[in-house]
Every structure is written in structure tokens, then in C-alpha cells.
Design a protein around this motif. Structure first.
Motif, mmCIF file in Angstrom:
data_model
loop_
_atom_site.group_PDB
_atom_site.id
_atom_site.type_symbol
_atom_site.label_atom_id
_atom_site.label_comp_id
_atom_site.label_asym_id
_atom_site.label_seq_id
_atom_site.Cartn_x
_atom_site.Cartn_y
_atom_site.Cartn_z
ATOM 1 N N ALA A 44 0.819 -1.210 0.000
ATOM 2 C CA ALA A 44 0.000 0.000 0.000
ATOM 3 C C ALA A 44 0.856 1.264 0.000
ATOM 4 N N SER A 45 1.845 1.323 0.882
ATOM 5 C CA SER A 45 2.641 2.551 1.031
ATOM 6 C C SER A 45 3.963 2.505 0.280
ATOM 7 N N GLY A 46 4.428 1.302 -0.061
ATOM 8 C CA GLY A 46 5.721 1.171 -0.716
ATOM 9 C C GLY A 46 6.892 1.283 0.245
ATOM 10 N N GLU A 47 6.597 1.498 1.532
ATOM 11 C CA GLU A 47 7.653 1.636 2.535
ATOM 12 C C GLU A 47 8.211 0.273 2.924
ATOM 13 N N ARG A 48 9.487 0.284 3.231
ATOM 14 C CA ARG A 48 10.157 -0.935 3.663
ATOM 15 C C ARG A 48 9.750 -1.246 5.111
ATOM 16 N N GLN A 49 9.338 -2.478 5.350
ATOM 17 C CA GLN A 49 8.919 -2.923 6.676
ATOM 18 C C GLN A 49 9.903 -3.971 7.181
ATOM 19 N N GLU A 50 10.003 -4.069 8.495
ATOM 20 C CA GLU A 50 10.895 -5.062 9.097
ATOM 21 C C GLU A 50 10.251 -5.626 10.354
ATOM 22 N N ARG A 51 10.436 -6.922 10.551
ATOM 23 C CA ARG A 51 9.934 -7.593 11.753
ATOM 24 C C ARG A 51 11.037 -8.498 12.279
ATOM 25 N N THR A 52 11.233 -8.467 13.579
ATOM 26 C CA THR A 52 12.218 -9.332 14.222
ATOM 27 C C THR A 52 11.484 -10.448 14.956
ATOM 28 N N GLU A 53 11.922 -11.663 14.737
ATOM 29 C CA GLU A 53 11.363 -12.838 15.423
ATOM 30 C C GLU A 53 12.427 -13.350 16.385
ATOM 31 N N TRP A 54 12.023 -13.633 17.616
ATOM 32 C CA TRP A 54 12.957 -14.147 18.626
ATOM 33 C C TRP A 54 12.749 -15.639 18.821
ATOM 34 N N HIS A 55 13.865 -16.365 18.947
ATOM 35 C CA HIS A 55 13.843 -17.819 19.096
ATOM 36 C C HIS A 55 14.631 -18.203 20.343
ATOM 37 N N ASN A 56 14.099 -19.138 21.108
ATOM 38 C CA ASN A 56 14.816 -19.687 22.258
ATOM 39 C C ASN A 56 15.530 -20.951 21.816
ATOM 40 N N ILE A 57 16.836 -20.995 22.063
ATOM 41 C CA ILE A 57 17.668 -22.110 21.617
ATOM 42 C C ILE A 57 18.203 -22.838 22.845
ATOM 43 N N VAL A 58 18.269 -24.173 22.757
ATOM 44 C CA VAL A 58 18.910 -24.975 23.801
ATOM 45 C C VAL A 58 19.839 -25.988 23.132
ATOM 46 N N ALA A 59 21.038 -26.094 23.659
ATOM 47 C CA ALA A 59 22.021 -27.076 23.183
ATOM 48 C C ALA A 59 22.393 -27.962 24.369
ATOM 49 N N TRP A 60 22.744 -29.201 24.085
ATOM 50 C CA TRP A 60 23.041 -30.177 25.135
ATOM 51 C C TRP A 60 24.442 -30.746 24.989
ATOM 52 N N ASP A 61 24.941 -31.300 26.073
ATOM 53 C CA ASP A 61 26.203 -32.035 26.122
ATOM 54 C C ASP A 61 27.376 -31.166 25.642
#
Length: 148
Positions: A44-61
């Protein structure tokens, strides 16, 4: 019969330094958050949009120990793993639920103060000695595997 797949691939930056802890039986695990960005142009506006997604990570051993040693807040990293949902009762007895990524592979990307002089560092759960039964064999990621 169809085969099911539970695979997550993320390239993003750490939102905080990793936190290494140990289970009651002495198994190391490491938790950290990771941000991925999505950008697009608004039709609609032609403007650049940005969204940040957060992820929880777990590693073992051993992979947990490697992540704790080399990862720092802001570091660009490739994580490959699977989705895992956990449920527990909090201190007030309320049921809680979270979905996180169980890391199987980690590759340090880009530069940075902990980049090892620009060298690429790769760690997999298998190569790091993850002996848990849910660890599937993995292969090492090469530059040809990443699409950018």
C-alpha cells in the motif's frame, strides 16, 4: 507411509550471551536467544517494513559447552535443530508451556571479536559427543549449503 520431518534452520544474531547450566545428573545444557529479521515492502505505502522474530535455543552435552565458549551477544550464527515443546508447573502451580529449538549444529558466521581470526568454526551434536538417544546423525555444513 509418509515420513515426518522436524527440522529448523536459522541464521541470526544472539540476543544475549549463552547461559550454561547442568542437570542434577551433571549433563551440560546451554540456553540463549536468537533474533532473525524479515523485511518486505508494504504494497500500500511502498515503505520498507521489518519484523524481528525471537527464538529460544537450547544445546546439550558437548555442543552446549562449545556454544558457551564461542557465542556472545550480537554474534551472527547458523543454528540447525528441531522444534521441541516442554511443559512444566511454575512456582505458583500454573501450567506453563514453551517451544524452543534444540540445536544439533552450530556454525559461527561473519567476523567479530570471538570469530577466531575469521576462521569458520562448526560444531555438531554428534561430533561434540552428544550421546542422548534423540540425537540424529548430522553432516557438517559447508559454504555451498548456505544460500547466500
Amino acid at each position: 507411509m509418509a515420513k515426518s520431518v522436524n527440522k529448523v534452520i536459522l541464521v541470526g544474531r544472539l540476543g544475549r550471551d549463552p547461559e550454561l547450566k547442568y542437570t542434577a545428573s551433571g549433563v551440560p545444557f546451554c540456553r540463549f536467544s536468537m533474533a532473525t529479521d524479515d523485511t518486505w515492502n508494504d504494497k500500500a505505502s511502498g515503505e520498507r517494513q521489518e519484523r524481528t522474530e525471537w527464538h529460544n535455543i537450547v544445546a546439550w552435552d558437548r555442543l552446549a559447552e562449545i556454544c558457551n565458549q564461542y557465542l556472545t551477544k550480537g554474534r551472527l550464527v547458523y543454528i540447525e535443530g528441531s522444534l521441541q515443546t516442554r511443559e512444566w508447573d511454575d512456582q505458583d502451580g500454573n501450567k506453563r508451556k514453551t517451544t524452543e529449538i534444540r540445536a544439533r549444529d552450530m556454525v559461527l558466521l561473519g567476523g567479530g571479536e570471538n570469530a577466531g581470526g575469521g576462521q569458520r568454526r562448526t560444531a555438531t551434536a554428534e561430533a561434540a559427543g552428544d550421546s542422548s538417544p534423540s540425537s540424529a546423525p548430522t553432516s557438517t555444513i559447508t559454504d555451498d549449503d548456505i544460500p547466500f
